[in-house]
Write a protein that holds these residues in place. Structure first.
Motif, PDB file in Angstrom:
ATOM      1  N   LYS A 157       0.881  -1.087  -0.081  1.00  0.00           N
ATOM      2  CA  LYS A 157       0.017   0.102   0.039  1.00  0.00           C
ATOM      3  C   LYS A 157       0.841   1.191   0.007  1.00  0.00           C
ATOM      4  O   LYS A 157       2.050   1.227   0.441  1.00  0.00           O
ATOM      5  N   ILE A 160       1.316   5.099   1.567  1.00  0.00           N
ATOM      6  CA  ILE A 160       0.852   6.035   2.568  1.00  0.00           C
ATOM      7  C   ILE A 160       1.088   7.253   2.216  1.00  0.00           C
ATOM      8  O   ILE A 160       2.192   7.563   1.699  1.00  0.00           O
ATOM      9  N   LYS A 185       1.067   8.398  12.627  1.00  0.00           N
ATOM     10  CA  LYS A 185       0.661   7.802  11.522  1.00  0.00           C
ATOM     11  C   LYS A 185       0.404   6.328  11.632  1.00  0.00           C
ATOM     12  O   LYS A 185      -0.653   5.748  11.215  1.00  0.00           O
ATOM     13  N   LEU A 186       1.428   5.884  12.277  1.00  0.00           N
ATOM     14  CA  LEU A 186       1.440   4.403  12.401  1.00  0.00           C
ATOM     15  C   LEU A 186      -0.147   4.015  13.364  1.00  0.00           C
ATOM     16  O   LEU A 186      -0.489   3.152  12.929  1.00  0.00           O
ATOM     17  N   SER A 222      -2.680   5.651  13.548  1.00  0.00           N
ATOM     18  CA  SER A 222      -3.877   5.954  12.562  1.00  0.00           C
ATOM     19  C   SER A 222      -4.091   4.721  11.627  1.00  0.00           C
ATOM     20  O   SER A 222      -5.249   4.164  11.423  1.00  0.00           O
ATOM     21  N   ILE A 223      -3.009   4.173  10.932  1.00  0.00           N
ATOM     22  CA  ILE A 223      -3.030   3.066  10.058  1.00  0.00           C
ATOM     23  C   ILE A 223      -3.470   1.604  10.870  1.00  0.00           C
ATOM     24  O   ILE A 223      -4.540   1.084  10.383  1.00  0.00           O
ATOM     25  N   ARG A 255      -7.405   2.152  11.609  1.00  0.00           N
ATOM     26  CA  ARG A 255      -7.927   1.964  10.147  1.00  0.00           C
ATOM     27  C   ARG A 255      -8.128   0.559   9.881  1.00  0.00           C
ATOM     28  O   ARG A 255      -9.179   0.070   9.285  1.00  0.00           O
ATOM     29  N   ASP A 256      -7.084  -0.368  10.000  1.00  0.00           N
ATOM     30  CA  ASP A 256      -7.200  -1.292   9.612  1.00  0.00           C
ATOM     31  C   ASP A 256      -7.813  -2.540  10.534  1.00  0.00           C
ATOM     32  O   ASP A 256      -8.627  -3.294  10.095  1.00  0.00           O
TER      33      ASP A 256
END
Length: 64
Positions: free
Chosen positions: A2, A4, A36-37, A39-40, A43-44
């Motif tokens: 993916k 980012i 950021k991590l 947040s990822i 979301r996952d």
């Protein structure tokens, strides 16, 4: 793999850190990358929950 997206300011701090050998933004870079991590990961996990809600349960006789 993916892609980012990161904010322009973070990108510029990374450029300064790696190409100008400046430690000026080290703590800010770590904090922003951690955000950021996080947040990822959130979301996952959310996407996985949605996916599991939309799939019938194979061990439930109603769905057999």
């Amino acid at each position: 793999m993916k892609n980012i997206q990161i904010p322009y300011d973070l990108f510029m701090k990374l450029i300064t850190y790696f190409f100008a050998d400046s430690d000026e933004y080290t703590d800010e870079i770590k904090d922003e990358l951690q955000e950021k991590l996080d947040s990822i990961v959130r979301r996952d996990k959310y996407a996985e929950r949605l996916k599991s809600k939309n799939q019938p349960h194979s061990n439930n006789p109603i769905y057999a």
